[in-house]
Design an enzyme around this catalytic site. Structure first.
Site, PDB file in Angstrom:
ATOM      1  N   CYS A 283       0.838  -1.198   0.000  1.00 13.01           N
ATOM      2  CA  CYS A 283       0.000   0.000   0.000  1.00 13.01           C
ATOM      3  C   CYS A 283       0.875   1.251   0.000  1.00 13.01           C
ATOM      4  CB  CYS A 283      -0.959   0.004   1.188  1.00 13.01           C
ATOM      5  SG  CYS A 283      -0.184  -0.211   2.810  1.00 13.01           S
ATOM      6  N   SER A 316       3.343  -2.348   3.955  1.00 11.21           N
ATOM      7  CA  SER A 316       3.300  -0.896   3.775  1.00 11.21           C
ATOM      8  C   SER A 316       4.502  -0.426   2.978  1.00 11.21           C
ATOM      9  CB  SER A 316       3.318  -0.200   5.138  1.00 11.21           C
ATOM     10  OG  SER A 316       4.586  -0.372   5.759  1.00 11.21           O
ATOM     11  N   ASP A 317       4.330   0.667   2.237  1.00  9.54           N
ATOM     12  CA  ASP A 317       5.509   1.362   1.740  1.00  9.54           C
ATOM     13  C   ASP A 317       6.275   1.842   2.968  1.00  9.54           C
ATOM     14  OD1 ASP A 317       7.372   2.492   0.089  1.00  9.54           O
ATOM     15  OD2 ASP A 317       5.945   3.603  -1.121  1.00  9.54           O
ATOM     16  N   CYS A 318       7.571   1.959   2.834  1.00  6.98           N
ATOM     17  CA  CYS A 318       8.418   2.107   4.015  1.00  6.98           C
ATOM     18  C   CYS A 318       8.117   3.376   4.799  1.00  6.98           C
ATOM     19  CB  CYS A 318       9.887   2.026   3.609  1.00  6.98           C
ATOM     20  SG  CYS A 318      10.321   0.390   2.997  1.00  6.98           S
ATOM     21  N   SER A 320       5.270   4.144   6.119  1.00  6.92           N
ATOM     22  CA  SER A 320       3.936   4.687   5.837  1.00  6.92           C
ATOM     23  C   SER A 320       3.148   4.990   7.100  1.00  6.92           C
ATOM     24  CB  SER A 320       3.144   3.715   4.960  1.00  6.92           C
ATOM     25  OG  SER A 320       3.588   3.726   3.641  1.00  6.92           O
TER      26      SER A 320
END
Length: 811
Positions: A283, A316-318, A320
């Site tokens: 995401c 998650s995108d890092c 996030s």
């Protein structure tokens, strides 16, 4: 003599002390210090447990006779709450007391094994590089599904070989499958272009190449299907603004209509999960209609895991969650509240530290159940079981250095670069260059000797570059190639270098200008402000065209389109090619096309707009359709009706094709029953609507609504060539907000000169011809549809008649 010693390389914890960020793995090492043989290739190795002072018989999760779900539960049930949350970050710590190894989830393989990510050791003397294929935007231009899968297979083979030396993980957060909605988006090079169907098809084929283990593709229980590596489709969803005049991805709120979400922003992800059986979805940072993507229960839990039935994990995108708390200030949540929200929304893995830092507190404060943590751990461990992390993968354990940068992979990189080249202009059949007439060439321009430019971003260290200059020197000999960069770099601000390039061009029988942009102009966290060539590049092209009398070939390196109308309209510029970012062997691929060794067959995967487009609409406007109230034009070929430099799907060939269509399906008739109802559609003023405008596709059985046809492709030229067949659907006229046209199928066919081939297509009206209306319904419309091949190379009408049910007295 080999010595046994410990080396810190990343994956397995082999000692009983508290683990650190990089964990220990035992290897045999020779006197040169190079790893030779791994002792423990998987976690449930009996000797490994013995060395840890543990009896493997006491640990049910190492019992291969049991299901992955039962074994995962055994791991989870042995963990304390504090130990559980330590496994929920991208650097899972492991638990030595139960023999659980550490694991780092973050590796990247966008178009080759990359050195981006915490679990990809930088290349060293042992493995100095890996094959760097063309970036996805160039691969997409091939419109070749089998090529996309083959590249994925090659990348995963190299990844597994590197993993055997502890220099790579087994889970890769690739590919990027966001649709390029706006030509200014800086990450266009990472994506397969602007069409959702192409993007989704690319995703499913590349993922299959990365993940599929031969012979197990059709495993009935997908939660037990072995994985070669674990892939990840990102960034979900409606993410395509990075940094545009201060509007940044971390705080951007994408205001998106459901109509656009369904048909554009989530469609590639649905295809990636359903068709590609991807094992992970990531995401994105942005909000969507006010809700951070990673906290949206409907988008994650209900859609990805529920409706699409993901067999894997959501990551998650890092950082996030940190972005959600400190940049979005979403609900003014405390860290524990944010952690609980995203966990409940369906987020399994945190690329970051929020889960590991605040997870236990969130449970102790009653904000989330420990059972919820158990569920996400199960999702993660089942993926690791499928990867052979616990039991090994014997079919991959013999892969070694000979499988990295192998000749077959280098040849595939050259083929991919050639297939991705798009011939945009070819006046008077200038190309391919005539070997009898062209003995000396000038190679000029800021990218004439490009190296790193060709591999874009999310790349590692290539096996070996072949620059354009290298390739032309190999073809003509050093003394017959005149090189002058014309610009010190892509910014091209030093006009004094133009004159030497002009002088070089005067000595040659042909001039190749290699120009364009690079990641200093378009990249992650960097959107473009215009669609122009930087600095004096136009002047370089103009001066050479004024003073050189020989054929001029312009080659553009870029991801997004460039307004090269000046060159397009300049009769002295004989030919124009676009090569995207063609990978480590890009120079060879370009030269092979220019010399006719490979016949140009690429097609543009995105529209090349005129520069004024950026003045007509802000990048932050999310609708795909025109916004009449604001005079905003539409986006992508589906909704933009203005003039372009080159349209989506454009691409010339060195031969001539003739297309004809044979079909037995010219009409479809649908009689509704009393449980099915006609649906209204909006029509333009003055247009007469059919008696029954449409029907909800979910309400009908469309299994028998197939449109079968054959396209005959005759090569009436003198050169063998591949042809990219693009099949479009044109909806009935006068329906408001319908796309101008929409790609519904494509196929790559090879046709020898003087011969013809037939390509069969089978479309389904319910699957391929649905209109998403403004309410979010998927509707099959009555009326005259049209199926179009290519740029109106051939077409046929398709009449769909929907008959409303008439109630009688008995009803």
């Amino acid at each position: 003599m080999e010595k046994l010693c410990f080396i810190i390389l990343s994956i397995f914890t082999l000692c009983s002390v508290a683990p650190v960020a990089a964990t220990a793995r035992m290897l045999y090492v020779n006197d040169t210090g190079i790893p030779v043989t791994q002792v423990y290739k998987y976690a449930c190795h009996p000797q490994r447990f013995k060395d840890l002072g543990l009896n493997i018989e006491h640990f049910t999760y190492c019992d291969k006779s049991l299901s992955y779900e039962v074994r995962a539960k055994d791991i989870i049930d042995r963990l304390s709450l504090e130990e559980k949350v330590e496994q929920l970050g991208n650097r899972a710590s492991g638990v030595p007391r139960i023999g659980l190894p550490a694991y780092d989830w973050w590796s990247e393989a966008l178009h080759g094994v990359s050195d981006v990510g915490t679990n990809t050791t930088f290349f060293n003397d042992n493995i100095p590089g890996a094959t760097s294929f063309p970036t996805p935007i160039t691969l997409a231009a091939s419109f070749n599904k089998s090529l996309w899968k083959a590249v994925g297979q090659a990348v995963s083979t190299e990844a597994r070989a590197m993993n055997n030396f502890g220099q790579s993980g087994k889970s890769f957060w690739s590919p990027n499958i966001n649709v390029v909605r706006d030509p200014r988006w800086g990450r266009a090079l990472e994506t397969p272009g602007e069409d959702p169907f192409v993007v989704g098809t690319y995703a499913s084929n590349y993922v299959r190449g990365l993940q599929d283990v031969e012979g197990t593709e059709n495993t009935t229980d997908l939660n037990s299907r072995p994985l070669k590596v674990a892939s990840c489709c990102k960034h979900y969803a409606a993410y395509d603004v990075d940094n545009w005049y201060g509007v940044v991805r971390e705080t951007f709120d994408a205001e998106v209509r459901e109509q656009d979400m369904i048909e554009t922003f989530v469609r590639p992800f649905e295809m990636c999960v359903k068709d590609g059986d991807v094992s992970s979805v990531m995401c994105s940072y942005n909000r969507i209609n006010g809700i951070p993507a990673c906290a949206d229960h409907r988008l994650l839990h209900d859609t990805i895991r529920g409706e699409w039935d993901l067999h894997g994990y959501i990551v998650s995108d890092c950082d996030s969650i940190d972005v959600m708390v400190n940049r979005h200030h979403f609900l003014n949540d405390a860290p524990e509240d944010a952690m609980a929200q995203v966990l409940k929304a369906g987020l399994d893995l945190d690329c970051g530290e929020y889960y590991t830092k605040y997870g236990a507190n969130a449970v102790n404060q009653g904000k989330v159940r420990e059972a919820d943590i158990d569920k996400v751990l199960k999702n993660l461990y089942i993926v690791l079981f499928r990867l052979g992390h616990f039991d090994g993968s014997p079919q991959f354990e013999k892969l070694g250095k000979d499988d990295i940068c192998s000749q077959s992979h280098i040849d595939l990189a050259i083929e991919a670069a050639s297939e991705g080249v798009v011939l945009l202009k070819n006046d008077n059949n200038t190309l391919p260059l005539d070997a009898q007439k062209v003995k000396k060439v000038a190679v000029v321009g800021p990218h004439a000797n490009a190296t790193k430019v060709m591999i874009g971003n999310y790349a590692g260290i290539p096996c070996k570059y072949t620059t354009p200059l290298d390739a032309f020197r190999q073809a003509y000999g050093n003394d017959n190639v005149y090189y002058a960069p014309g610009c010190p770099d892509v910014a091209c601000r030093d006009y004094s270098l133009v004159f030497p390039a002009v002088q070089a061009s005067k000595k040659a029988d042909a001039v190749i200008i290699v120009a364009g942009i690079d990641t200093s102009v378009e990249a992650e966290s960097l959107d473009r402000e215009n669609l122009l060539l930087p600095g004096y590049q136009y002047e370089l092209i103009d001066q050479i065209s004024r003073q050189s009398t020989t054929p001029i070939i312009l080659v553009i390196l870029s991801a997004g389109g460039v307004d090269i109308s000046i060159a397009k309209n300049n009769s002295r510029v004989s030919a124009i090619l676009w090569a995207g970012y063609p990978g480590e062997k890009g120079g060879q691929g370009i030269a092979d096309v220019i010399h006719g060794k490979y016949n140009a067959a690429g097609r543009l995967p995105l529209t090349w707009f005129e520069n004024d487009y950026v003045n007509q609409i802000p990048m932050t406007s999310m609708p795909l359709r025109p916004v009449k109230e604001l005079n905003y034009p539409g986006r992508t070929y589906k909704f933009y009706s203005g003039s372009t430099v080159y349209p989506f799907g454009h691409g010339l060939s060195y031969t001539t094709f003739k297309h004809s269509v044979v079909t037995t399906t010219r009409s479809l008739s649908i009689k509704l029953n009393k449980f099915q109802f006609c649906r209204d559609l909006n029509y333009t003023d003055g247009a007469k609507a059919p008696a029954c405008p449409g029907v909800l596709i979910d309400d009908i059985n469309s299994d028998n609504l197939n449109i079968e046809f054959e396209v005959k492709v005759a090569n009436v030229g003198e050169r063998d060539s591949s042809e990219s067949l693009l099949i479009y659907w044109v909806p009935p006229q006068a329906i408001v907000d319908a796309p101008i046209k929409q790609l519904v199928a494509f196929e790559k066919v090879f046709v020898p000169a003087g011969e013809s081939v037939k390509a069969k297509f089978n479309l389904n009206a319910g699957k391929n011809l649905g209109l998403i209306d403004y309410k979010g319904y998927n509707i099959l419309a009555s009326g005259e549809h049209t199926i179009v091949i290519g740029e109106n190379d051939a077409s046929f009408p398709l009449h769909i008649e929907i008959e409303e049910y008439v109630f009688n007295q008995e009803d």
